[in-house]
Scaffold this motif. Structure first.
Motif, PDB file in Angstrom:
ATOM      1  N   GLY A  32     113.840   6.526 -17.133  1.00 16.72           N
ATOM      2  CA  GLY A  32     112.957   5.482 -16.619  1.00 16.72           C
ATOM      3  C   GLY A  32     112.991   4.227 -17.468  1.00 16.72           C
ATOM      4  N   PRO A  33     112.128   3.265 -17.134  1.00 18.10           N
ATOM      5  CA  PRO A  33     112.155   1.967 -17.813  1.00 18.10           C
ATOM      6  C   PRO A  33     111.714   2.015 -19.273  1.00 18.10           C
ATOM      7  N   TYR A  34     111.126   3.109 -19.712  1.00 16.99           N
ATOM      8  CA  TYR A  34     110.692   3.243 -21.102  1.00 16.99           C
ATOM      9  C   TYR A  34     111.524   4.276 -21.854  1.00 16.99           C
ATOM     10  N   THR A  98     107.432  12.511 -11.757  1.00 14.75           N
ATOM     11  CA  THR A  98     108.809  12.100 -12.011  1.00 14.75           C
ATOM     12  C   THR A  98     109.747  12.787 -11.025  1.00 14.75           C
ATOM     13  N   THR A 132     100.312   3.661 -15.011  1.00 13.54           N
ATOM     14  CA  THR A 132     101.748   3.526 -15.170  1.00 13.54           C
ATOM     15  C   THR A 132     102.006   2.248 -15.955  1.00 13.54           C
ATOM     16  N   ASN A 136     107.221  -0.434 -15.026  1.00 14.95           N
ATOM     17  CA  ASN A 136     107.630   0.603 -14.080  1.00 14.95           C
ATOM     18  C   ASN A 136     107.390   0.121 -12.645  1.00 14.95           C
ATOM     19  N   SER A 138     109.184   0.405  -9.877  1.00 15.65           N
ATOM     20  CA  SER A 138     109.413   1.324  -8.753  1.00 15.65           C
ATOM     21  C   SER A 138     108.192   2.219  -8.548  1.00 15.65           C
ATOM     22  N   ALA A 139     107.562   2.669  -9.633  1.00 15.11           N
ATOM     23  CA  ALA A 139     106.351   3.488  -9.499  1.00 15.11           C
ATOM     24  C   ALA A 139     105.217   2.667  -8.899  1.00 15.11           C
TER      25      ALA A 139
END
Length: 178
Positions: A32-34, A98, A132, A136, A138-139
């Protein structure tokens, strides 16, 4: 029917799947982004504690109906339980949703969100809350499409950690009795 189009089933995780769910959470968040940020020992323990999250509410998994492969997971937690950090009173909290990197784009996240909200409704929860990271996107789009609304007054900054802001979303549920 191609593998990408096989049906997906969402159900409660079984105890013999807890280790695989923990691996899925690790893989999903790393992709993910993180994923570039170091993972603290407390965060790693949370991600790996599938049994604890199951005991604190519901641990859901999305599985490929043809192969049985785990495609995604989400945790629905009751307020006041160890892994819950936002829920108060009769709210339920969605955490650690996820999807396996190879299963993204199949609608698995949407199925998990719907099943999680349905489970909270069965509990009689007043709402489902979640947070979130601000990166993020997309989330955030997923939650907004599902009907969650942002609750800025509950958000907080993680300045200096690389995470930025923690955005809070809420899905209000109708009373289970009315």
């Amino acid at each position: 029917m191609s593998e990408e189009q096989t049906p997906v089933i969402v159900r409660s995780a079984t105890a013999d799947e807890f280790d695989a769910v923990a691996d899925l959470v690790d893989a999903g968040f790393t992709a993910g982004p993180y994923g570039h940020l170091p993972v603290t020992a407390a965060r790693r323990a949370l991600q790996r504690d599938s049994a604890g999250r199951a005991a604190s509410g519901a641990l859901l998994v999305a599985v490929d109906a043809s192969t049985g492969a785990l495609l995604g997971t989400s945790s629905l937690l009751r307020s006041g339980t160890p892994a819950s950090r936002l829920a108060v009173g009769d709210e339920a909290e969605l955490r650690l949703l996820t999807v396996a990197p190879e299963a993204r784009g199949r609608g698995v996240g949407e199925l998990l969100v719907t099943a999680t909200v349905d489970e909270a409704r069965r509990w009689g929860a007043s709402s489902v809350v979640l947070d979130t990271g601000d990166l993020n996107h997309s989330a955030q789009r997923l939650y907004e499409r599902a009907g969650f609304r942002r609750v800025p007054e509950r958000e907080k900054s993680y300045e200096g950690t690389g995470i930025g802001w923690s955005l809070v979303f809420e899905f209000a549920l109708e009373s289970a009795t009315g």
